[in-house]
Structure formats: structure tokens, C-alpha cells
Design an enzyme around this catalytic site. Structure first.
Site, PDB file in Angstrom:
ATOM      1  N   CYS A 114     -20.934   1.813 -36.178  1.00 43.65           N
ATOM      2  CA  CYS A 114     -19.357   2.286 -36.116  1.00 43.65           C
ATOM      3  C   CYS A 114     -19.360   3.742 -36.089  1.00 43.65           C
ATOM      4  O   CYS A 114     -18.304   4.487 -35.634  1.00 43.65           O
ATOM      5  CB  CYS A 114     -18.593   1.582 -37.171  1.00 43.65           C
ATOM      6  SG  CYS A 114     -18.354  -0.046 -36.888  1.00 43.65           S
ATOM      7  N   HIS A 244     -12.344   6.345 -37.843  1.00 38.43           N
ATOM      8  CA  HIS A 244     -12.575   4.917 -37.364  1.00 38.43           C
ATOM      9  C   HIS A 244     -11.684   3.776 -37.685  1.00 38.43           C
ATOM     10  O   HIS A 244     -11.213   3.914 -38.642  1.00 38.43           O
ATOM     11  CB  HIS A 244     -13.852   4.952 -37.859  1.00 38.43           C
ATOM     12  CG  HIS A 244     -14.583   3.392 -37.643  1.00 38.43           C
ATOM     13  ND1 HIS A 244     -14.542   2.750 -36.171  1.00 38.43           N
ATOM     14  CD2 HIS A 244     -15.062   2.285 -38.238  1.00 38.43           C
ATOM     15  CE1 HIS A 244     -14.886   1.473 -36.306  1.00 38.43           C
ATOM     16  NE2 HIS A 244     -15.282   1.152 -37.538  1.00 38.43           N
ATOM     17  N   ASN A 274     -11.290  -3.392 -34.167  1.00 43.39           N
ATOM     18  CA  ASN A 274     -12.441  -2.386 -34.355  1.00 43.39           C
ATOM     19  C   ASN A 274     -13.291  -2.413 -33.095  1.00 43.39           C
ATOM     20  O   ASN A 274     -14.059  -3.314 -32.935  1.00 43.39           O
ATOM     21  CB  ASN A 274     -13.241  -2.972 -35.558  1.00 43.39           C
ATOM     22  CG  ASN A 274     -14.462  -1.983 -35.994  1.00 43.39           C
ATOM     23  OD1 ASN A 274     -14.570  -1.274 -35.276  1.00 43.39           O
ATOM     24  ND2 ASN A 274     -14.683  -2.135 -37.317  1.00 43.39           N
TER      25      ASN A 274
HETATM   26  O1  UT7 Z   1     -16.343  -1.038 -38.852  1.00 43.97           O
HETATM   27  C1  UT7 Z   1     -17.586  -1.074 -39.689  1.00 43.97           C
HETATM   28  C2  UT7 Z   1     -17.222  -1.237 -41.091  1.00 43.97           C
HETATM   29  N1  UT7 Z   1     -16.503  -2.566 -41.319  1.00 43.97           N
HETATM   30  C3  UT7 Z   1     -15.380  -2.405 -42.274  1.00 43.97           C
HETATM   31  O2  UT7 Z   1     -15.272  -1.362 -42.705  1.00 43.97           O
HETATM   32  C4  UT7 Z   1     -15.034  -3.550 -42.568  1.00 43.97           C
HETATM   33  C5  UT7 Z   1     -14.457  -3.633 -44.117  1.00 43.97           C
HETATM   34  N2  UT7 Z   1     -13.971  -4.760 -44.547  1.00 43.97           N
HETATM   35  C6  UT7 Z   1     -12.653  -5.222 -44.444  1.00 43.97           C
HETATM   36  O3  UT7 Z   1     -12.119  -4.724 -43.551  1.00 43.97           O
HETATM   37  C7  UT7 Z   1     -12.174  -6.498 -44.941  1.00 43.97           C
HETATM   38  O4  UT7 Z   1     -13.144  -6.841 -46.229  1.00 43.97           O
HETATM   39  C8  UT7 Z   1     -12.024  -7.786 -44.430  1.00 43.97           C
HETATM   40  C9  UT7 Z   1     -10.773  -7.335 -43.335  1.00 43.97           C
HETATM   41  C10 UT7 Z   1     -13.117  -8.254 -43.489  1.00 43.97           C
HETATM   42  C11 UT7 Z   1     -11.638  -8.964 -45.316  1.00 43.97           C
HETATM   43  O5  UT7 Z   1     -10.459  -8.834 -46.083  1.00 43.97           O
HETATM   44  P1  UT7 Z   1     -10.549  -8.808 -47.562  1.00 43.97           P
HETATM   45  O6  UT7 Z   1      -9.221  -8.855 -48.385  1.00 43.97           O
HETATM   46  O7  UT7 Z   1     -11.737  -7.964 -48.175  1.00 43.97           O
HETATM   47  O8  UT7 Z   1     -10.972 -10.490 -47.723  1.00 43.97           O
HETATM   48  P2  UT7 Z   1     -12.285 -11.160 -48.367  1.00 43.97           P
HETATM   49  O9  UT7 Z   1     -13.166 -11.182 -47.438  1.00 43.97           O
HETATM   50  O10 UT7 Z   1     -12.279 -10.667 -49.746  1.00 43.97           O
HETATM   51  O11 UT7 Z   1     -11.519 -12.576 -48.370  1.00 43.97           O
HETATM   52  C12 UT7 Z   1     -10.293 -13.191 -48.859  1.00 43.97           C
HETATM   53  C13 UT7 Z   1     -10.174 -14.470 -48.283  1.00 43.97           C
HETATM   54  C14 UT7 Z   1     -11.289 -15.264 -48.771  1.00 43.97           C
HETATM   55  O12 UT7 Z   1     -10.610 -16.851 -48.996  1.00 43.97           O
HETATM   56  P3  UT7 Z   1     -10.996 -17.382 -50.637  1.00 43.97           P
HETATM   57  O13 UT7 Z   1     -12.354 -17.091 -51.173  1.00 43.97           O
HETATM   58  O14 UT7 Z   1     -10.238 -16.215 -51.406  1.00 43.97           O
HETATM   59  O15 UT7 Z   1     -10.405 -18.488 -50.765  1.00 43.97           O
HETATM   60  C15 UT7 Z   1     -11.743 -15.522 -47.373  1.00 43.97           C
HETATM   61  O16 UT7 Z   1     -12.291 -16.811 -47.011  1.00 43.97           O
HETATM   62  O17 UT7 Z   1      -9.497 -14.572 -47.213  1.00 43.97           O
HETATM   63  C16 UT7 Z   1     -10.344 -15.563 -46.659  1.00 43.97           C
HETATM   64  N3  UT7 Z   1     -10.478 -15.172 -45.285  1.00 43.97           N
HETATM   65  C17 UT7 Z   1      -9.662 -15.579 -44.325  1.00 43.97           C
HETATM   66  N4  UT7 Z   1      -8.548 -16.251 -44.276  1.00 43.97           N
HETATM   67  C18 UT7 Z   1      -7.659 -16.257 -42.996  1.00 43.97           C
HETATM   68  C19 UT7 Z   1     -11.491 -14.198 -44.392  1.00 43.97           C
HETATM   69  N5  UT7 Z   1     -11.029 -14.084 -43.228  1.00 43.97           N
HETATM   70  C20 UT7 Z   1      -9.791 -14.621 -43.173  1.00 43.97           C
HETATM   71  C21 UT7 Z   1      -9.294 -15.125 -41.889  1.00 43.97           C
HETATM   72  N6  UT7 Z   1      -8.000 -15.759 -42.174  1.00 43.97           N
HETATM   73  N7  UT7 Z   1      -9.790 -14.405 -40.767  1.00 43.97           N
END
Ligand code: UT7
Length: 317
Positions: A114, A244, A274
Site C-alpha cells: 500500500c 492512503h 482500499n
Molecule cells: O492498506 C493496508 C493496511 N491495512 C489496514 O490498514 C487495515 C487495518 N485494519 C482495519 O482497517 C480493521 O482492522 C478492519 C476493518 C479490517 C476490521 O475492523 P476491526 O474493528 O479491527 O474488527 P475486528 O477485526 O477486530 O473484528 C471485530 C468483529 C469480529 O467478530 P467477533 O470476533 O467480535 O465476534 C469479526 O469476526 O467483526 C467481525 N467482522 C465482521 N463482521 C461483519 C470482521 N469482518 C466483518 C465483516 N462484517 N465484514
């Protein structure tokens, strides 16, 4: 005479097909509300089957050359940032060179995920300052939809396709004030795409999103300070932040750190998702073309991604 890199023109290309959150929610267990709240994304563009990183790069490059008022022959160096090359080799930059019918210049790719555009910009800056290049085409082009596991809801909602380009020339007054790039390979397992030639892992992007998020916010906060300090500037000197576009919450945190209201931040994530190395040149191009970024403005660009690799560039436009 001192030589500096200056921005002569920008261009962008987005594929026609729009994929909405509601459409993704038909195939995986997610919702428009979750995606918008946790990422800021509503729609993203998906390339057509015949499109590739080099074909999209060509569209963005021609757009940037036109904005610069230059013919392709003026280019004496081509650098493409991409994590989704047409082929493992030769470079997408060589394929772009062929598409633009440019002869007798170096063309190579930069693999910094990225942060690819910032890394490419930094290399272009060194070449121009050293007197080794006069007109550099810098492109970020990504076909993320082909490396996504469309059954993995934690990643398939995040990414989009597109390409952005910039043409840099030489000036006596600084345009590009400074660039800063850095990597830390200890995090290589948190965000990666396996090479299908090795092992049995499916050839799709894998990410520990939450871990990446935490390091991204901290690192970007730090690099913003470092960039200002290196130029003896303060937060008040920044007119625009062009970040980004990985997550609206990461973007907001960096804007807050800079004391910049969101009206001074170029945000494209809502309708592009993204687009990895393409996100910064696409956002820069949009804000220049719609008149938000004007000549004389000071623009801070920053990126963070797989590697981890991150960086910033400060531009007086
Ligand atoms: O560009 C390169 C660099 N990349 C980044 O900078 C991305 C950085 N990360 C992020 O932007 C975020 O971490 C995400 C958007 C990927 C995820 O958001 P989060 O708030 O960190 O969520 P999480 O991974 O901690 O997941 C929270 C919950 C989980 O469920 P439980 O375990 O709490 O029951 C996931 O399974 O959200 C769930 N989850 C979803 N739910 C509905 C993960 N993806 C989804 C989804 N829809 N698409």
C-alpha cells in the site's frame, strides 16, 4: 543550480463496475452498516476480466501526461508501485512502457504494497535531485479484486481496483519538499499474499486486520511528526492531508494528530475502498482536478501497509 522534483500533472483511472456493500452481503455474512461503521466504505470499483494492472496504469498515465501537457517520449524513467503485477516478471512498468511506446528509458516496479506510490515517489525524487532523470512517470496500479478471497468477510469488503499516476519534472524551487520511507519486516506475517509457486496456501490476501490497524495508527502519527520536523514546519503549515485510504478511522486519527479538520483531508475511501498503491495518486488527482488543492498549497501524503512498509511525502504544489 539546485534541482528539485515538481509535480507537472496527475491522472487517474477507475474501472466502470461498482460493487456495493449490499451486493457483498448477498454472498458473505456481513452488512452495509458494519462495513460503513468499521471502515467508511460504501462501494468499490472492480476491474473487468480483460483489465490488468498495466492496462489501468496506461489509462492513468495517459491522463497524467495530458494534464502535464507532455507526450510519452518526454518520460525518461517509469516507476510503478503495484502488489498485483500482470506477471511475476517482467515488471508492470515494462509492460506500461510498451503500451506507451516509450523507448530507451529505465522502467521498473516497486513492491511496497500500500506504500508503493510513496516509495516510488521517493525514488523518483532522488533521481531528479541527483540529475539522473528529468521527467519521471510514477504510477500506482492495483487489481486487488483478483487476489481477494471473496468468501473471507474480514478482507473482501475492504479492497477495490484502480490506478493513479503523477508526472514529475525538474524545477529550481522545491515542489517535493521531502520524502520519508521505512520498513520493518518483523511484521511480514500480518498482511501478505502467498506466491502460488511456493507451498499449498491459496493465493489470496491474508490480514490480521486488528493488529495492522493498531500499528498503522501509531506509526502514521509518528511519521507525521517526523515529516514536519524534517522541514521545520508546524501542523498549521499543512493545507491538505492526502492519506492512503485503508480505513476512515485510521485517516481520522491521523487528521486529529495533525489538528486538521476533515474538510482538509482528501477522502476517497467511501466509493473506492482500499486501492493499495493507487489510493494516494487517485486522491491527489481528484483533489487537484476539482480545485481543492491549488498551486502553492502544502500537501502531506502518507501511507502504511504490508511489510510493514510506510512513508510520507511533503509536496508544495
Ligand atoms: O492498506 C493496508 C493496511 N491495512 C489496514 O490498514 C487495515 C487495518 N485494519 C482495519 O482497517 C480493521 O482492522 C478492519 C476493518 C479490517 C476490521 O475492523 P476491526 O474493528 O479491527 O474488527 P475486528 O477485526 O477486530 O473484528 C471485530 C468483529 C469480529 O467478530 P467477533 O470476533 O467480535 O465476534 C469479526 O469476526 O467483526 C467481525 N467482522 C465482521 N463482521 C461483519 C470482521 N469482518 C466483518 C465483516 N462484517 N465484514
Amino acid at each position: 543550480m539546485r534541482r528539485y522534483a515538481t509535480l507537472l500533472g496527475t491522472g487517474g483511472y477507475l474501472p466502470e463496475t461498482i460493487l456495493t456493500n449490499a451486493q457483498i452481503a448477498e454472498t458473505v455474512d456481513t452488512s452495509d452498516a458494519w462495513i460503513v461503521e468499521r471502515t467508511g466504505i460504501r462501494t468499490r470499483r472492480i476491474a473487468a476480466p480483460h483489465e490488468t494492472a498495466s492496462s489501468m496504469a496506461e489509462r492513468a498515465a495517459r491522463d497524467a501526461l495530458q494534464a502535464a501537457g507532455l507526450e510519452p517520449e518526454a518520460i525518461d524513467l517509469i516507476i510503478v508501485g503495484t502488489g498485483t503485477p500482470d506477471r511475476l516478471f517482467p515488471s508492470t512498468a515494462c509492460l506500461l512502457q510498451q503500451r506507451l511506446a516509450i523507448r530507451q528509458c529505465a522502467a521498473f516496479d516497486v513492491q511496497a504494497a500500500c506504500s508503493g506510490f510513496i516509495f516510488a515517489l521517493s525514488i523518483a525524487d532522488q533521481y531528479i535531485r541527483a540529475g539522473s532523470a528529468r521527467c519521471v512517470l510514477v504510477v500506482g496500479s492495483e487489481l486487488n479484486s483478483r487476489i481477494i478471497d471473496w468468501s473471507d468477510r474480514s478482507t473482501c469488503v475492504l479492497f477495490g481496483d484502480g490506478a493513479g499516476a503523477a508526472v514529475l519534472g525538474v524545477a529550481e524551487e522545491p515542489g517535493l519538499l521531502s520524502t520519508h520511507i521505512q520498513s520493518d519486516g518483523q511484521y511480514h506475517d500480518l498482511l501478505y499474499v502467498p506466491n502460488p509457486a511456493h507451498g499449498n496456501e491459496p493465493p489470496f490476501l491474508k490480514m490480521e486486520g486488528h493488529e495492522v490497524f493498531k500499528v498503522a495508527v501509531n506509526t502514521l502519527g509518528r511519521i507525521v511528526d517526523e515529516t514536519l520536523a524534517a522541514n521545520a514546519l508546524t501542523q498549521a503549515d499543512i493545507d491538505w492531508l492526502v492519506p492512503h485510504q485503508a480505513n476512515i478511522r485510521i485517516i481520522s486519527a491521523t487528521a486529529k494528530k495533525l489538528g486538521l479538520p476533515m474538510e482538509r483531508v482528501v477522502v476517497t475511501i467511501e466509493n473506492q475502498g482500499n486501492t493499495s498503491a493507487a489510493s494516494i495518486p487517485l486522491a491527489l488527482n481528484e483533489a487537484i482536478r476539482d480545485g481543492r488543492i491549488q498551486r502553492g498549497h502544502t500537501v502531506l501524503m502518507e501511507a502504511f501497509g504490508a511489510g510493514f512498509a510506510w512513508g510520507s511525502a511533503l509536496l508544495r504544489y
